[in-house]
Design a protein around this motif. Structure first.
Motif, PDB file in Angstrom:
ATOM      1  N   VAL A  93      14.820 -31.233 -44.186  1.00 38.43           N
ATOM      2  CA  VAL A  93      15.579 -31.277 -42.937  1.00 38.43           C
ATOM      3  C   VAL A  93      15.975 -29.915 -42.370  1.00 38.43           C
ATOM      4  CG1 VAL A  93      16.533 -33.571 -43.421  1.00 38.43           C
ATOM      5  CG2 VAL A  93      17.834 -31.529 -44.082  1.00 38.43           C
ATOM      6  N   VAL A 129      25.750 -30.559 -44.220  1.00 36.28           N
ATOM      7  CA  VAL A 129      25.673 -32.028 -44.175  1.00 36.28           C
ATOM      8  C   VAL A 129      24.224 -32.365 -43.871  1.00 36.28           C
ATOM      9  CG1 VAL A 129      26.460 -34.156 -43.063  1.00 36.28           C
ATOM     10  CG2 VAL A 129      28.029 -32.227 -43.245  1.00 36.28           C
ATOM     11  N   VAL A 180      21.141 -35.756 -43.934  1.00 35.07           N
ATOM     12  CA  VAL A 180      20.772 -37.152 -44.172  1.00 35.07           C
ATOM     13  C   VAL A 180      19.249 -37.260 -44.112  1.00 35.07           C
ATOM     14  CG1 VAL A 180      20.896 -39.508 -43.203  1.00 35.07           C
ATOM     15  CG2 VAL A 180      22.947 -38.068 -43.250  1.00 35.07           C
ATOM     16  N   LEU A 231      25.441 -42.522 -41.529  1.00 37.92           N
ATOM     17  CA  LEU A 231      25.688 -41.884 -42.836  1.00 37.92           C
ATOM     18  C   LEU A 231      26.255 -40.479 -42.694  1.00 37.92           C
ATOM     19  CD1 LEU A 231      22.547 -43.027 -44.869  1.00 37.92           C
ATOM     20  CD2 LEU A 231      24.908 -43.826 -45.076  1.00 37.92           C
ATOM     21  N   GLY A 232      25.765 -39.724 -41.691  1.00 41.68           N
ATOM     22  CA  GLY A 232      26.295 -38.383 -41.473  1.00 41.68           C
ATOM     23  C   GLY A 232      27.787 -38.455 -41.201  1.00 41.68           C
ATOM     24  N   VAL A 255      26.964 -23.951 -36.792  1.00 41.98           N
ATOM     25  CA  VAL A 255      25.820 -24.825 -36.580  1.00 41.98           C
ATOM     26  C   VAL A 255      24.864 -24.144 -35.601  1.00 41.98           C
ATOM     27  CG1 VAL A 255      27.094 -26.107 -34.786  1.00 41.98           C
ATOM     28  CG2 VAL A 255      25.120 -27.167 -35.878  1.00 41.98           C
ATOM     29  N   ALA A 271      26.426 -33.047 -31.904  1.00 46.34           N
ATOM     30  CA  ALA A 271      27.017 -34.317 -31.458  1.00 46.34           C
ATOM     31  C   ALA A 271      27.867 -34.935 -32.561  1.00 46.34           C
ATOM     32  CB  ALA A 271      25.901 -35.283 -31.039  1.00 46.34           C
TER      33      ALA A 271
HETATM   34  C1  COA Z   1      23.181 -34.003 -38.377  1.00 42.09           C
HETATM   35  C2  COA Z   1      22.860 -35.184 -39.262  1.00 42.09           C
HETATM   36  C3  COA Z   1      23.514 -34.950 -40.617  1.00 42.09           C
HETATM   37  C4  COA Z   1      23.447 -36.460 -38.637  1.00 42.09           C
HETATM   38  O1  COA Z   1      23.288 -37.518 -39.571  1.00 42.09           O
HETATM   39  P1  COA Z   1      23.139 -39.040 -39.098  1.00 42.09           P
HETATM   40  O2  COA Z   1      23.338 -39.886 -40.300  1.00 42.09           O
HETATM   41  O3  COA Z   1      21.891 -39.241 -38.340  1.00 42.09           O
HETATM   42  O4  COA Z   1      24.376 -39.170 -38.094  1.00 42.09           O
HETATM   43  P2  COA Z   1      25.151 -40.514 -37.716  1.00 42.09           P
HETATM   44  O5  COA Z   1      24.193 -41.644 -37.675  1.00 42.09           O
HETATM   45  O6  COA Z   1      26.334 -40.632 -38.619  1.00 42.09           O
HETATM   46  O7  COA Z   1      25.648 -40.184 -36.258  1.00 42.09           O
HETATM   47  C5  COA Z   1      26.945 -39.667 -36.020  1.00 42.09           C
HETATM   48  C6  COA Z   1      27.035 -39.156 -34.596  1.00 42.09           C
HETATM   49  O8  COA Z   1      26.212 -38.005 -34.469  1.00 42.09           O
HETATM   50  C7  COA Z   1      25.556 -38.025 -33.218  1.00 42.09           C
HETATM   51  N1  COA Z   1      24.111 -38.006 -33.452  1.00 42.09           N
HETATM   52  C8  COA Z   1      23.465 -38.204 -34.621  1.00 42.09           C
HETATM   53  N2  COA Z   1      22.142 -38.052 -34.453  1.00 42.09           N
HETATM   54  C9  COA Z   1      21.957 -37.758 -33.148  1.00 42.09           C
HETATM   55  C10 COA Z   1      20.806 -37.482 -32.372  1.00 42.09           C
HETATM   56  N3  COA Z   1      19.562 -37.471 -32.902  1.00 42.09           N
HETATM   57  N4  COA Z   1      20.969 -37.187 -31.061  1.00 42.09           N
HETATM   58  C11 COA Z   1      22.220 -37.190 -30.519  1.00 42.09           C
HETATM   59  N5  COA Z   1      23.335 -37.446 -31.214  1.00 42.09           N
HETATM   60  C12 COA Z   1      23.206 -37.718 -32.504  1.00 42.09           C
HETATM   61  C13 COA Z   1      26.004 -39.241 -32.484  1.00 42.09           C
HETATM   62  O9  COA Z   1      27.038 -38.852 -31.630  1.00 42.09           O
HETATM   63  C14 COA Z   1      26.552 -40.138 -33.557  1.00 42.09           C
HETATM   64  O10 COA Z   1      27.660 -40.844 -33.151  1.00 42.09           O
HETATM   65  P3  COA Z   1      27.495 -42.297 -32.450  1.00 42.09           P
HETATM   66  O11 COA Z   1      26.529 -43.073 -33.305  1.00 42.09           O
HETATM   67  O12 COA Z   1      28.869 -42.845 -32.476  1.00 42.09           O
HETATM   68  O13 COA Z   1      26.966 -42.002 -31.103  1.00 42.09           O
HETATM   69  C15 COA Z   1      21.336 -35.399 -39.408  1.00 42.09           C
HETATM   70  O14 COA Z   1      20.754 -35.404 -38.129  1.00 42.09           O
HETATM   71  C16 COA Z   1      20.648 -34.353 -40.280  1.00 42.09           C
HETATM   72  O15 COA Z   1      20.565 -34.496 -41.493  1.00 42.09           O
HETATM   73  N6  COA Z   1      20.127 -33.295 -39.634  1.00 42.09           N
HETATM   74  C17 COA Z   1      19.404 -32.244 -40.380  1.00 42.09           C
HETATM   75  C18 COA Z   1      20.350 -31.401 -41.216  1.00 42.09           C
HETATM   76  C19 COA Z   1      21.325 -30.665 -40.329  1.00 42.09           C
HETATM   77  O16 COA Z   1      20.960 -30.094 -39.318  1.00 42.09           O
HETATM   78  N7  COA Z   1      22.601 -30.667 -40.755  1.00 42.09           N
HETATM   79  C20 COA Z   1      23.647 -29.949 -40.078  1.00 42.09           C
HETATM   80  C21 COA Z   1      23.846 -28.623 -40.720  1.00 42.09           C
HETATM   81  S1  COA Z   1      25.153 -27.714 -39.877  1.00 42.09           S
END
Ligand code: COA
Length: 170
Positions: A27, A84, A86, A95-96, A119, A128
């Protein structure tokens, strides 16, 4: 049953390090190494908290999140969200947010007054996620991730006033 009902959160152990590094490699453009994750566990427990998300059916690690606590005069004043992540196949299921909520509850319980993180400015899903959790952007660190990759610095003030009661539980 919600899609995340079969996923449980628990504290990270040394047995999780290899799976965390493998997920991170998928990721992140600049992934944390195996040794970096292992090193987190050698930090004093009072100064950090790492949680993992485990699929209860397959026992597979599908996410993780960690925080480092900043101490002053022997007490925790701030928490810094370290990472963080997922599994891409399980993103968008909440899950995030569950991992972040757990970290925030831990920080709140330990008395932290504020949270910070960095970030990538172009990481829209993470931005987001953090915005929805109450973080606000306060500045940019140029080239933080290397040439041309700036970091947005985000803060959540008044953590003790944040209502995490209604957040999804582990
Ligand atoms: C960032 C990350 C952890 C989010 O995990 P996730 O499990 O998909 O997130 P969630 O399903 O809990 O979503 C939580 C909120 O994040 C936002 N969100 C998550 N994915 C999104 C996307 N692809 N586009 C826009 N908003 C998004 C939404 O606002 C969502 O809230 P809502 O469902 O009430 O609208 C995941 O995308 C990831 O692992 N990314 C790669 C690693 C990374 O970049 N980590 C951050 C390091 S600083």
């Amino acid at each position: 049953m919600s899609p995340t009902a079969a996923v449980t959160l628990r504290d990270m152990t040394s047995d999780d390090v290899a799976s965390m590094a493998a997920l991170e490699a998928v990721v992140s453009p600049r992934p944390w190494s195996h040794d970096l994750f292992a090193g987190e566990l050698s930090m004093p427990a009072a100064e950090r908290h790492w949680a993992v998300a485990i699929d209860a059916t397959t026992n597979e690690l599908v996410g993780f999140g960690g925080i480092m606590f900043v101490m002053a005069d022997g007490r925790i004043v701030e928490g810094h969200i370290m990472n963080v992540a997922v599994n891409p196949e399980r993103q968008g299921e909440g899950l995030g947010r569950r991992l972040l909520d757990r970290i925030m509850r831990e920080a709140q319980g330990r008395g932290a007054e504020a949270l910070t993180l960095e970030v990538r400015v172009a990481n829209q899903p993470a931005l987001a996620l953090y915005r929805r959790a109450g973080f606000a952007p306060v500045g940019v660190r140029s080239g933080y991730y290397g040439q041309g990759e700036d970091a947005l610095v985000m803060w959540l003030h008044d953590l003790q006033d944040v209502d995490l009661e209604g957040a999804s539980h582990d």
